[in-house]
Scaffold this active site. Structure first.
Site, mmCIF file in Angstrom:
data_model
loop_
_atom_site.group_PDB
_atom_site.id
_atom_site.type_symbol
_atom_site.label_atom_id
_atom_site.label_comp_id
_atom_site.label_asym_id
_atom_site.label_seq_id
_atom_site.Cartn_x
_atom_site.Cartn_y
_atom_site.Cartn_z
ATOM 1 N N ILE A 93 0.832 -1.198 0.000
ATOM 2 C CA ILE A 93 0.000 0.000 0.000
ATOM 3 C C ILE A 93 0.868 1.249 0.000
ATOM 4 C CG2 ILE A 93 -1.872 -1.188 1.219
ATOM 5 C CD1 ILE A 93 -0.792 0.042 3.830
ATOM 6 N N HIS A 111 -4.462 -4.368 -2.482
ATOM 7 C CA HIS A 111 -4.893 -3.931 -1.148
ATOM 8 C C HIS A 111 -4.929 -2.418 -1.009
ATOM 9 C CE1 HIS A 111 -3.521 -8.145 0.426
ATOM 10 N NE2 HIS A 111 -4.663 -8.188 -0.213
HETATM 11 P P1 NAD Z 1 4.185 -10.745 5.062
HETATM 12 O O1 NAD Z 1 4.681 -9.823 6.140
HETATM 13 O O2 NAD Z 1 3.207 -11.788 5.424
HETATM 14 O O3 NAD Z 1 5.419 -11.492 4.410
HETATM 15 C C1 NAD Z 1 6.587 -10.809 4.037
HETATM 16 C C2 NAD Z 1 7.638 -11.869 3.702
HETATM 17 O O4 NAD Z 1 8.765 -11.207 3.146
HETATM 18 C C3 NAD Z 1 8.123 -12.645 4.920
HETATM 19 O O5 NAD Z 1 8.001 -14.021 4.657
HETATM 20 C C4 NAD Z 1 9.621 -12.246 5.044
HETATM 21 O O6 NAD Z 1 10.444 -13.339 5.369
HETATM 22 C C5 NAD Z 1 9.950 -11.776 3.647
HETATM 23 N N1 NAD Z 1 10.957 -10.708 3.588
HETATM 24 C C6 NAD Z 1 10.999 -9.575 4.323
HETATM 25 N N2 NAD Z 1 12.018 -8.790 3.913
HETATM 26 C C7 NAD Z 1 12.658 -9.457 2.918
HETATM 27 C C8 NAD Z 1 13.780 -9.171 2.092
HETATM 28 N N3 NAD Z 1 14.450 -8.021 2.196
HETATM 29 N N4 NAD Z 1 14.163 -10.092 1.173
HETATM 30 C C9 NAD Z 1 13.475 -11.265 1.043
HETATM 31 N N5 NAD Z 1 12.399 -11.580 1.788
HETATM 32 C C10 NAD Z 1 11.979 -10.687 2.713
HETATM 33 O O7 NAD Z 1 3.660 -9.821 3.901
HETATM 34 P P2 NAD Z 1 2.584 -10.098 2.735
HETATM 35 O O8 NAD Z 1 2.697 -11.484 2.233
HETATM 36 O O9 NAD Z 1 2.726 -8.955 1.829
HETATM 37 O O10 NAD Z 1 1.161 -10.010 3.408
HETATM 38 C C11 NAD Z 1 0.817 -9.086 4.377
HETATM 39 C C12 NAD Z 1 -0.070 -7.901 4.081
HETATM 40 O O11 NAD Z 1 0.690 -6.832 4.577
HETATM 41 C C13 NAD Z 1 -0.350 -7.487 2.691
HETATM 42 O O12 NAD Z 1 -1.707 -7.566 2.562
HETATM 43 C C14 NAD Z 1 0.033 -5.984 2.596
HETATM 44 O O13 NAD Z 1 -1.097 -5.239 2.221
HETATM 45 C C15 NAD Z 1 0.376 -5.590 3.962
HETATM 46 N N6 NAD Z 1 1.589 -4.760 4.240
HETATM 47 C C16 NAD Z 1 2.074 -3.872 3.344
HETATM 48 C C17 NAD Z 1 3.237 -3.154 3.627
HETATM 49 C C18 NAD Z 1 3.730 -2.161 2.610
HETATM 50 O O14 NAD Z 1 2.928 -1.585 1.871
HETATM 51 N N7 NAD Z 1 5.042 -1.960 2.513
HETATM 52 C C19 NAD Z 1 3.923 -3.353 4.817
HETATM 53 C C20 NAD Z 1 3.390 -4.285 5.737
HETATM 54 C C21 NAD Z 1 2.224 -4.978 5.417
#
Ligand code: NAD
Ligand code: ZN
Length: 240
Positions: A93, A111
């Site tokens: 997002i 999302h």
């Molecule tokens: P999640 O947190 O469930 O999974 C993230 C995955 O990324 C984890 O398994 C982790 O091990 C891996 N990871 C983290 N940093 C990494 C890197 N540098 N290199 C490789 N792997 C890495 O996230 P998801 O599957 O996106 O689902 C969660 C929900 O969170 C989504 O619906 C999203 O909308 C929301 N979200 C969005 C943000 C954003 O916009 N940046 C941040 C947090 C959550």
């Protein structure tokens, strides 16, 4: 696989943005190890939950307004620019794919987007600055100036309907792809996590790059448990 591909789809989760300094949800130390999410139903039914949702959002404003795309985002933008990747489907997002140079029409936000707000009734787009000024002056978010409806960030909460147009676009892009690349998603949130399965079903190759194991590692043609920035950066640099 990138060399052979002509219509790749890139699918990203919170993990693509951790290298920019935005914490993900499910890693150790991730957001949900600290506070539970506010469901859509609670947002709609409770003024206190709406105040809490907006307090949390404004507490993160400094971060969201200053973060920059990282090496992973830039490598993806490069794939799109070269015509290798047709679309980026994201669960994020944070608007960083657009900021990294992927044209907005090639980014599919499943999302939503936290950089602006929407009226839940009439769908009007509203900017955050005036909402914040109202919140600071009155201790409440404003109602929609056009219809009086509730105002929420333009994101999809648990319990909220998925955006129909984006879901349809994501399905179309997936059905047309020959390679589906998952970057930084634990693949546990549905329906978003259904797209890699769909890609596999229509015969595309599936690649997953994630620090930890995901729910669909067993389905993939290639799994790389490593950091996204350097992994994808090196892969894209090696195409030609
Ligand atoms: P999640 O947190 O469930 O999974 C993230 C995955 O990324 C984890 O398994 C982790 O091990 C891996 N990871 C983290 N940093 C990494 C890197 N540098 N290199 C490789 N792997 C890495 O996230 P998801 O599957 O996106 O689902 C969660 C929900 O969170 C989504 O619906 C999203 O909308 C929301 N979200 C969005 C943000 C954003 O916009 N940046 C941040 C947090 C959550
Ligand atoms: Zn309205």
């Amino acid at each position: 696989m990138l060399r052979a591909s002509q219509r790749a789809v890139v699918f990203t989760g919170a993990g693509i943005s951790t290298e920019s300094g935005i914490p993900d949800f499910r890693s150790p130390g991730g957001i949900w190890t600290k506070m539970s999410p506010i469901d859509f139903e609670d947002f709609v039914s409770s003024a206190e939950m709406r105040r809490e949702a907006w307090r949390r959002r404004f507490a993160m404003e400094e971060m969201f307004s200053t973060v920059q795309p990282n090496a992973g985002h830039l490598a993806i933008a490069d794939l799109v620019r070269r015509g290798k990747a047709s679309h980026v489907i994201t669960q994020n997002i944070d608007n960083l794919h657009q900021q990294s140079g992927v044209p907005a029409e090639q980014v599919i936000e499943l999302h939503g987007n936290t950089r602006y707000a929407k009226c839940l009734d009439c769908g009007a787009r509203l900017e955050l600055d005036p909402i914040r000024r109202h919140f600071e002056a009155h201790g409440e978010p404003p109602d929609c100036s056009a219809c009086g409806g509730l105002v929420k960030t333009a994101t999809i909460s648990f319990g909220q309907a998925m955006p129909e147009l984006e879901m349809a676009r994501a399905e179309q892009a997936t059905l047309a792809c020959d390679l589906f690349i998952v970057l930084g998603s634990s693949l546990v949130v549905y329906p978003a996590a259904g797209f890699p399965r769909l890609a596999k079903r229509i015969g595309a190759r599936l690649v997953i790059v994630n620090r930890e194991a995901t729910e669909q590692d067993d389905l993939a043609d290639l799994v790389i448990h490593a950091a996204i920035g350097e992994t994808l950066g090196a892969a894209v640099a090696a195409i030609d």
